[in-house]
Design an enzyme around this catalytic site. Structure first.
Site, PDB file in Angstrom:
ATOM      1  CG  HIS A 288      -5.302  53.830  94.633  1.00 11.78           C
ATOM      2  ND1 HIS A 288      -5.545  54.703  95.672  1.00 11.78           N
ATOM      3  CD2 HIS A 288      -4.502  54.500  93.765  1.00 11.78           C
ATOM      4  CE1 HIS A 288      -4.901  55.836  95.448  1.00 11.78           C
ATOM      5  NE2 HIS A 288      -4.274  55.743  94.297  1.00 11.78           N
TER       6      HIS A 288
ATOM      7  CG  ASP B 217      -1.855  53.159  91.421  1.00 16.03           C
ATOM      8  OD1 ASP B 217      -0.778  53.468  91.954  1.00 16.03           O
ATOM      9  OD2 ASP B 217      -2.719  53.999  91.108  1.00 16.03           O
TER      10      ASP B 217
END
EC number: 3.1.4.-
Length: 490
Positions: free
Chosen positions: A214, A255
């Protein structure tokens, strides 16, 4: 001993920035607050960002974990734990970081110089200005390669890892800027080039590049995939410029400030974000609010009417919240119903928005549908992040989250389960909606990649055959186990 706590507070060791004071309901704490247990605010290191609360619903609009306050314990001073699990003493900014040798520092300084040169050159190229400054001559070859790659940014085989290397880690900035320019959105919405550049740089910086998965490269990959979907005939003929702007911004920020752990982890460690968002779509709410904070800080849409800016913020949130994988079945069932009844009308704004939500969900988990050389790298990275969380949970004697136990799972088993119960159902319905060459290509790669992982995991293929005789258990238990990851993979 040093303890780091993620506390939702404004900085105490410097004046509150004007852009924070201008927000409705901005909150700060006095230096004598008992929250810290120490009167001297100089014990707190500076942080970027701040927190603002909307006075109407007390929901945080601007939180950045990247800049959380760090409290240092000294002799005779123990800060208040506020009932949190001891794990919160670990700084999310260094959760996945690796030790670097001192010898790498000069190389990093050279890279920063090259990055600055690329910034100057790319800014001129995007404006169509000629090369006037000879400073970039040493770096022009790399920038030229990146420019050549951008000419094929609509290819499903686009290598985002190579592009990120060629831009020296600035792939998200260059890619998003290029796409906004390519769609004519900068001119159409009269976006200020300086504000836009600042916004994209801040977005890229707020991704934790220590996270194996991420990080800003994942955000760039999702943005490139979103671009591919926006060019599909059904969408290209129906979407408005406003829809395209929303889709690209949501992909780039979906994200934002991800801590590298999933929602269940934040809940069981009593993280303040879990309490703030009442254990519901914790990460997705945080990504959205962080994006809104950056939009307001940079005043990117200050030239638009206030109603339009608020509409962008609300719809951006609706798109980002759709990436919560724990709500996968909810969105998939709705999508399937629309397709069964053939009642999707893309002339309807709400239907277009729903299709954008589904497109973003596909872009977010499209890694298994990429060519094997790219898909394998993503699989290794996301599983590394899973297993690292599992190691942390073991260390602190917490219940190990599903798929995070490196002793009970392998990369192959994790990927086979994820492809079978999450990716395949979603992309099968997307292919029903958009039956194009791209959809068939994605399904083809998905099948080949699953076969490749199955070949590495003989036991997995054997157990799947046995599971066919018990369809009820085979479809419910593994699926629930994968979806219980919250939004780890999203």
């Amino acid at each position: 001993m040093e303890l780091c706590y993620q506390l939702p507070v404004l900085p105490l060791d410097r004046p509150v920035p004007k852009h924070v004071l201008s927000r409705r309901g901005a909150i700060s704490f006095s230096s004598s607050s008992s929250l810290f247990g120490a009167p001297d605010p100089r014990q707190l290191s500076q942080r970027r960002g701040a927190i603002s609360y909307d006075s109407s619903d007390q929901t945080a609009l601007y939180i950045r974990m990247l800049g959380d306050v760090r409290v240092r314990s000294q002799v005779g001073f123990e800060p208040e734990r506020r009932g949190s699990h001891p794990y919160l003493g670990v700084d999310f900014r260094t959760l996945h970081s690796r030790a670097e040798s001192a010898g790498t520092i000069p190389a990093r300084r050279i890279q920063r110089l090259f990055s600055f040169q690329r910034h100057l050159l790319s800014s001129r190229l995007l404006r169509g200005a000629p090369h006037l400054n000879p400073l970039h001559i040493l770096d022009e070859d790399y920038c030229g390669q990146a420019k050549c790659m951008l000419e094929k940014v609509g290819s499903w085989n686009f290598d985002i890892f190579l592009f990120d290397r060629l831009t020296n880690g600035n792939g998200l900035v260059f890619l998003t800027f290029n796409l906004l320019n390519q769609y004519g959105l900068i001119e159409l919405f009269q976006l200020d080039m300086v504000k836009l550049r600042r916004f994209l740089v801040l977005v890229q910086e707020d991704y934790h590049n220590q996270n194996p998965y991420h990080n800003a490269v994942h955000a760039a990959d999702v943005t490139q995939a979103m671009h591919c979907y926006l060019r599909e005939p059904k969408l290209a003929e129906s979407l408005t410029s406003f829809d395209i702007l929303l889709g690209l911004l949501a992909a780039a920020t979906h994200d934002l400030d991800h801590p590298g752990v999933n929602q269940p982890f934040l809940i069981k460690t009593n993280h303040y974000l879990a309490a703030l968002y009442r254990n519901t779509s914790v990460l997705e709410n945080h990504h959205w609010r962080s994006a809104v904070g950056l939009l307001r800080e940079t005043e990117l849409f200050s030239n638009l009417p206030a109603e339009d800016s608020l509409s962008i913020e609300r719809q951006l949130g609706s798109l980002i919240l759709a990436t919560d994988i724990s709500r996968q079945n909810e969105y998939l069932s709705r999508f399937r119903t629309h397709l069964d009844e053939n009642d999707l009308c893309l002339g309807n704004a709400s239907h277009r928005h729903f299709v954008l939500q589904m497109a973003l969900k596909c872009a977010d988990i499209c890694n298994p549908c990429r060519p094997w050389e790219l898909s394998k790298q993503w699989s290794e990275k996301v599983t590394e992040e899973f297993f690292h969380q599992g190691d942390i949970e073991k260390k602190h004697k917490l219940e190990i989250s599903p798929l995070c136990d490196s002793e009970a799972n392998t990369i192959a088993s994790v990927q086979i389960g994820f492809m079978t119960y999450v990716v395949e159902p979603l992309f099968a319905e997307w292919a029903r909606f958009s039956d194009t060459r791209l959809s068939q290509t994605m399904l083809g790669h998905l099948g080949l990649n699953k076969a490749s992982w199955s070949a590495m995991e003989p036991e997995a293929s054997g157990s799947s055959e046995e599971g066919e005789s018990e369809p009820g258990r085979a479809t419910e238990e593994p699926s629930s186990r994968v979806l219980s990851q919250g939004s780890q993979e999203s």
